[in-house]
Motif scaffolding. Sequence first.
Motif, PDB file in Angstrom:
ATOM      1  N   CYS A 195       7.050   8.264   0.035  1.00 25.92           N
ATOM      2  CA  CYS A 195       6.088   8.155  -0.898  1.00 25.92           C
ATOM      3  C   CYS A 195       6.694   8.786  -1.911  1.00 25.92           C
ATOM      4  CB  CYS A 195       4.627   7.921  -0.519  1.00 25.92           C
ATOM      5  SG  CYS A 195       4.499   9.975   0.172  1.00 25.92           S
TER       6      CYS A 195
ATOM      7  N   THR B  91      -2.744   8.161   5.792  1.00 26.79           N
ATOM      8  CA  THR B  91      -1.673   8.051   4.612  1.00 26.79           C
ATOM      9  C   THR B  91      -1.336   7.220   5.298  1.00 26.79           C
ATOM     10  OG1 THR B  91      -0.685  10.477   5.162  1.00 26.79           O
ATOM     11  CG2 THR B  91       0.672   8.523   4.402  1.00 26.79           C
TER      12      THR B  91
ATOM     13  N   VAL C  41     -11.921   3.722  11.684  1.00 27.32           N
ATOM     14  CA  VAL C  41     -13.400   4.616  10.084  1.00 27.32           C
ATOM     15  C   VAL C  41     -14.288   4.036  10.362  1.00 27.32           C
ATOM     16  CG1 VAL C  41     -13.185   4.221   8.092  1.00 27.32           C
ATOM     17  CG2 VAL C  41     -10.556   4.077   8.925  1.00 27.32           C
TER      18      VAL C  41
ATOM     19  N   HIS D 299       8.426  -6.282   5.155  1.00 26.54           N
ATOM     20  CA  HIS D 299       8.877  -5.238   3.879  1.00 26.54           C
ATOM     21  C   HIS D 299       9.847  -5.641   3.397  1.00 26.54           C
ATOM     22  CE1 HIS D 299       7.615  -1.819   2.332  1.00 26.54           C
ATOM     23  NE2 HIS D 299       8.584  -1.370   2.603  1.00 26.54           N
TER      24      HIS D 299
ATOM     25  N   HIS E 234      -9.908   0.368   0.616  1.00 29.67           N
ATOM     26  CA  HIS E 234     -10.966   0.369   1.589  1.00 29.67           C
ATOM     27  C   HIS E 234     -11.533   1.416   2.554  1.00 29.67           C
ATOM     28  CE1 HIS E 234     -12.048  -2.775   4.462  1.00 29.67           C
ATOM     29  NE2 HIS E 234     -11.207  -2.017   5.743  1.00 29.67           N
TER      30      HIS E 234
ATOM     31  N   SER F 173      -1.836   7.177  10.666  1.00 30.04           N
ATOM     32  CA  SER F 173      -0.516   7.630   9.297  1.00 30.04           C
ATOM     33  C   SER F 173      -0.060   6.140   9.737  1.00 30.04           C
ATOM     34  CB  SER F 173       0.035   8.352  10.512  1.00 30.04           C
ATOM     35  OG  SER F 173       0.448   8.222  12.112  1.00 30.04           O
TER      36      SER F 173
ATOM     37  N   GLU G 187       1.194   0.028  13.713  1.00 27.16           N
ATOM     38  CA  GLU G 187       1.382  -0.575  14.708  1.00 27.16           C
ATOM     39  C   GLU G 187       2.894  -0.942  14.913  1.00 27.16           C
ATOM     40  OE1 GLU G 187      -1.005  -0.886  12.234  1.00 27.16           O
ATOM     41  OE2 GLU G 187      -0.727  -3.074  11.469  1.00 27.16           O
TER      42      GLU G 187
ATOM     43  N   LEU H 103      -4.271  -2.964  15.444  1.00 29.35           N
ATOM     44  CA  LEU H 103      -3.602  -3.299  14.140  1.00 29.35           C
ATOM     45  C   LEU H 103      -4.812  -2.065  13.369  1.00 29.35           C
ATOM     46  CD1 LEU H 103      -3.926  -7.143  14.664  1.00 29.35           C
ATOM     47  CD2 LEU H 103      -1.744  -5.711  14.512  1.00 29.35           C
ATOM     48  N   GLY H 104      -3.966  -1.936  12.063  1.00 29.90           N
ATOM     49  CA  GLY H 104      -5.326  -1.478  11.079  1.00 29.90           C
ATOM     50  C   GLY H 104      -7.060  -1.905  11.445  1.00 29.90           C
TER      51      GLY H 104
ATOM     52  N   THR I  31      -5.189  -0.523   0.731  1.00 28.00           N
ATOM     53  CA  THR I  31      -6.084   0.583   2.369  1.00 28.00           C
ATOM     54  C   THR I  31      -6.689   2.133   2.752  1.00 28.00           C
ATOM     55  OG1 THR I  31      -3.826  -0.225   3.166  1.00 28.00           O
ATOM     56  CG2 THR I  31      -5.665   0.765   4.695  1.00 28.00           C
TER      57      THR I  31
ATOM     58  N   PHE J 268       8.043   0.977  -2.582  1.00 28.54           N
ATOM     59  CA  PHE J 268       8.527   1.358  -1.312  1.00 28.54           C
ATOM     60  C   PHE J 268       9.820   0.921  -0.921  1.00 28.54           C
ATOM     61  CE2 PHE J 268       6.499   3.293   2.250  1.00 28.54           C
ATOM     62  CZ  PHE J 268       6.230   4.477   1.691  1.00 28.54           C
TER      63      PHE J 268
HETATM   64  N1  LIG Z   1       2.615   6.687   2.948  1.00 28.27           N
HETATM   65  C1  LIG Z   1       2.838   5.858   2.142  1.00 28.27           C
HETATM   66  O1  LIG Z   1       2.895   6.156   0.508  1.00 28.27           O
HETATM   67  C2  LIG Z   1       3.208   5.073   2.304  1.00 28.27           C
HETATM   68  C3  LIG Z   1       2.442   3.859   1.859  1.00 28.27           C
HETATM   69  N2  LIG Z   1       2.579   2.172   2.206  1.00 28.27           N
HETATM   70  C4  LIG Z   1       2.228   0.807   1.014  1.00 28.27           C
HETATM   71  O2  LIG Z   1       1.108   0.506   1.502  1.00 28.27           O
HETATM   72  C5  LIG Z   1       2.431  -1.129   1.738  1.00 28.27           C
HETATM   73  C6  LIG Z   1       1.621  -1.315   3.063  1.00 28.27           C
HETATM   74  O3  LIG Z   1       2.035  -1.158   4.181  1.00 28.27           O
HETATM   75  P1  LIG Z   1       1.154  -0.576   5.518  1.00 28.27           P
HETATM   76  O4  LIG Z   1       2.081  -1.547   6.585  1.00 28.27           O
HETATM   77  O5  LIG Z   1       0.448  -2.133   5.355  1.00 28.27           O
HETATM   78  O6  LIG Z   1       0.246  -0.068   4.872  1.00 28.27           O
HETATM   79  P2  LIG Z   1      -0.942   0.079   5.633  1.00 28.27           P
HETATM   80  O7  LIG Z   1      -1.373   1.288   5.036  1.00 28.27           O
HETATM   81  O8  LIG Z   1      -2.273  -0.787   6.069  1.00 28.27           O
HETATM   82  O9  LIG Z   1      -0.751   1.116   6.842  1.00 28.27           O
HETATM   83  C7  LIG Z   1      -0.906   2.730   6.944  1.00 28.27           C
HETATM   84  C8  LIG Z   1      -2.171   2.705   8.351  1.00 28.27           C
HETATM   85  O10 LIG Z   1      -3.296   2.507   8.092  1.00 28.27           O
HETATM   86  C9  LIG Z   1      -3.305   1.657   9.166  1.00 28.27           C
HETATM   87  N3  LIG Z   1      -4.147   0.708   8.745  1.00 28.27           N
HETATM   88  C10 LIG Z   1      -4.318  -0.342   7.983  1.00 28.27           C
HETATM   89  N4  LIG Z   1      -5.331  -0.986   7.605  1.00 28.27           N
HETATM   90  C11 LIG Z   1      -6.504  -0.521   8.277  1.00 28.27           C
HETATM   91  C12 LIG Z   1      -8.059  -0.474   8.414  1.00 28.27           C
HETATM   92  N5  LIG Z   1      -8.839  -1.391   7.562  1.00 28.27           N
HETATM   93  N6  LIG Z   1      -8.971   0.444   8.290  1.00 28.27           N
HETATM   94  C13 LIG Z   1      -8.094   1.691   9.281  1.00 28.27           C
HETATM   95  N7  LIG Z   1      -7.032   1.909   9.198  1.00 28.27           N
HETATM   96  C14 LIG Z   1      -6.271   0.523   8.804  1.00 28.27           C
HETATM   97  C15 LIG Z   1      -2.507   1.166   9.596  1.00 28.27           C
HETATM   98  O11 LIG Z   1      -2.139   0.461  11.339  1.00 28.27           O
HETATM   99  C16 LIG Z   1      -1.475   1.581   9.743  1.00 28.27           C
HETATM  100  O12 LIG Z   1      -1.598   2.312  10.559  1.00 28.27           O
HETATM  101  C17 LIG Z   1       3.529  -0.798   2.162  1.00 28.27           C
HETATM  102  O13 LIG Z   1       4.412  -1.463   1.472  1.00 28.27           O
HETATM  103  C18 LIG Z   1       3.738   0.444   0.427  1.00 28.27           C
HETATM  104  O14 LIG Z   1       3.819   0.013  -0.803  1.00 28.27           O
HETATM  105  C19 LIG Z   1       2.576   2.005   3.204  1.00 28.27           C
HETATM  106  C20 LIG Z   1       2.910   2.878   4.417  1.00 28.27           C
HETATM  107  C21 LIG Z   1       3.190   4.408   3.784  1.00 28.27           C
END
Ligand SMILES: NC(=O)C1=CN([C@@H]2O[C@H](COP(=O)(O)OP(=O)(O)OC[C@H]3O[C@@H](n4cnc5c(N)ncnc54)[C@H](O)[C@@H]3O)[C@@H](O)[C@H]2O)C=CC1
Length: 479
Positions: free
Chosen positions: A282, A225, A214, A329, A233, A147, A176, A205-206, A230, A385
Amino acid sequence: MNIKNYINGEFINPINGEFIDNYNPAIGEVCGQIPNSTKEDVELAFQSAAKVFPSWSNTTLDERHKILSKIADLITKNLDKLAAAESKDNGKPLSLAKAIDIPRASSNFQFFANAITQFSSEAHESVGLNAVNFTLRQPIGVVGCISPWNLPLYLFTWKIAPAIASGNCVIAKPSEVTPMTAYLLGEICTEAGLPKGVLNIVHGLGTSTGQAIVEHKKIKAISFTGGTTTGAHIARVAAPMFKKLSLELGGKNPNIIFADCDYEKMLETTVRSSFANQGQICLCGSRIFVEEKIYEQFKKDFVQKVSQLKVGNPSEESTNIGALVSKQHLEKVKSYIDIAENEGGKILFGGKKVEVENCENGYYLQPTIVEVESNTCRLNQEEIFGPVVTLMSFKTDGGALQLANDVKYGLSATLWTNNLNRTMQFSKQLHCGIVWVNTWLMRDLRTPFGGQKESGVGREGGFEALRFFTEPKNICIKY
Ligand SMILES: NC(=O)C1=CN([C@@H]2O[C@H](COP(=O)(O)OP(=O)(O)OC[C@H]3O[C@@H](n4cnc5c(N)ncnc54)[C@H](O)[C@@H]3O)[C@@H](O)[C@H]2O)C=CC1
Ligand SMILES: O=C(O)/C=C/C=C(\O)C(=O)O
C-alpha cells in the motif's frame, strides 16, 4: 497444504465441513484447501477467547513478554519453512520473504513483547482541589484482526502482537488468498506456551467469515488492513455497534523527485518503491512526479533500470519480480494497462503478461511504466496495487504539491530533495500520514503508521497500537 482453523489451541475443521481451494500463483494450480468457515466457527472461536480473557488479561507483563519473545524466536527458527510457505502462497520472491516478510513478523512480536513492558498511563493532579486522577489502560476483551494477502504474516502479526501484548484475546482472519503462514503461526503459538484461546485463527472468505467477525456483537474492536471499499463496508457495519475501528486502507502515493536530489540513490530506491513485492504494497509510490529539468534523463534511466528486472519463478534467487497474487488480481491490474491505452497514456516499458519457463500458467506481468498527461486520469486516481507506475513532469514546487494532494487517498508520500526548506514545506502540506524524505519504507516500529482521507482512520505501530487495543478509564480520587 490442507489448512484447519486454530481454535482454543486445537487445529479443527470448520463445523460445516466445507473447504475452498487455495492456489499457488507461481504455477496457477491448486496447492491446498482452507476452511470455508461460517459464523458458527467464529462463535466457537469467540467462546474460547472469552473464556480465557479473565486470566490472560491478568497475566503479568513479564509473563506476556516471555511468551511473545518466544513466539518471535520460533518465527526466526522457522524462517526457511515460513518463507517457503509465504512465497508459495503469495507468489513473491522467496528471497524477499526470507529477507523482509518473515524477519519483520518476528520483529513485530519482539517489538510488542518489549513495548508492553514500557507502556504507561497518565496521572493528573487537580491542584488546589485535593484530588488526583489516574488513568487505567485496560484491555478491551475479544478483538478481531483481519489482514490482507500482500504481506501475509508481516501484517497478520502486526495486528495480533499488540492485541495480545495488551491483554486482549483475538479472533484473527488472514486473507483467504494467503492462509498458509497464519496456519503455521498457530503451531508456533502452541509451542511458545500461549494459553489456549488467546489467539484463534479462523479461515474463510471475507464476505462470510470476515463479515461474521465484524458483525459479532461482543467483538468490541476491529483492526483491518485491506482495500478501501472493504474498509468502508466494515465501517458501515461496525460503527452502529460502537466498535473501535482501526482501518489501514489503500494508497495512491506520490513519489516527488526534484533535480537537487542524490540522483543515483533516488533512481535505485524508485525502482524498489515502484515494484517491490510486485507493486503490491500500500506504500508503493505509484505516481512518479519528476521536476521538468531532469524529466527526460530520469525517464531514460528509469526505463533502462526497470528493463533489467527479472520477472521469474519466485523460488529462483535471481528473480526480482515474482507472480501476482491471483488470476483475478492479474486481470484487474492488466485491465489498467488497457485503460491507460484508451486514456492516451504512453507505455514506456512493460504492459505484457510474461510466460515463465516451467510456470506457464502462473500470474506474471512485466513491470510497467506509463507516461501520462494528466493527474486526473484513472491511472493516477485509482489504486492498481500492482507493478504499474505512472510518470509526469512538473515545473514548480506548488505544482508538485497540488499533483501530490489531488487524489482521494492519503497514505504516504516520498520526497527526493536536498533542500531543507522545501522538505519542511512539503512535509507540512502533504495530505498523508507518512512522508519519506530521501528514502522509502524505512521503518521504525515505534512510529505512528496509517493514512488520511480514504486511506483509513487510526494509527498502528508503537504505543498507538497499544492505545488502540486498550480502553482508557480515568479514576478521580478526592482526599
Ligand atoms: N493494504 C492494502 O492497502 C491492500 C489493498 N488492497 C486493495 O484492495 C483490492 C481488493 O483486494 P482484496 O483481496 O479483495 O482485499 P480486501 O480488502 O477485500 O481483503 C482484505 C481482507 O479483508 C477480508 N474481507 C473482505 N471482505 C470483508 C468483509 N465484508 N468483512 C470483513 N472482512 C472482509 C478479506 O477476506 C481479507 O482478509 C486490491 O486490488 C487492492 O487494490 C488489497 C489488499 C491490501
Ligand atoms: O508496516 C509496514 O511496514 C508496512 C505496512 C504495509 C501495509 O499496511 C500494506 O501494504 O498494506
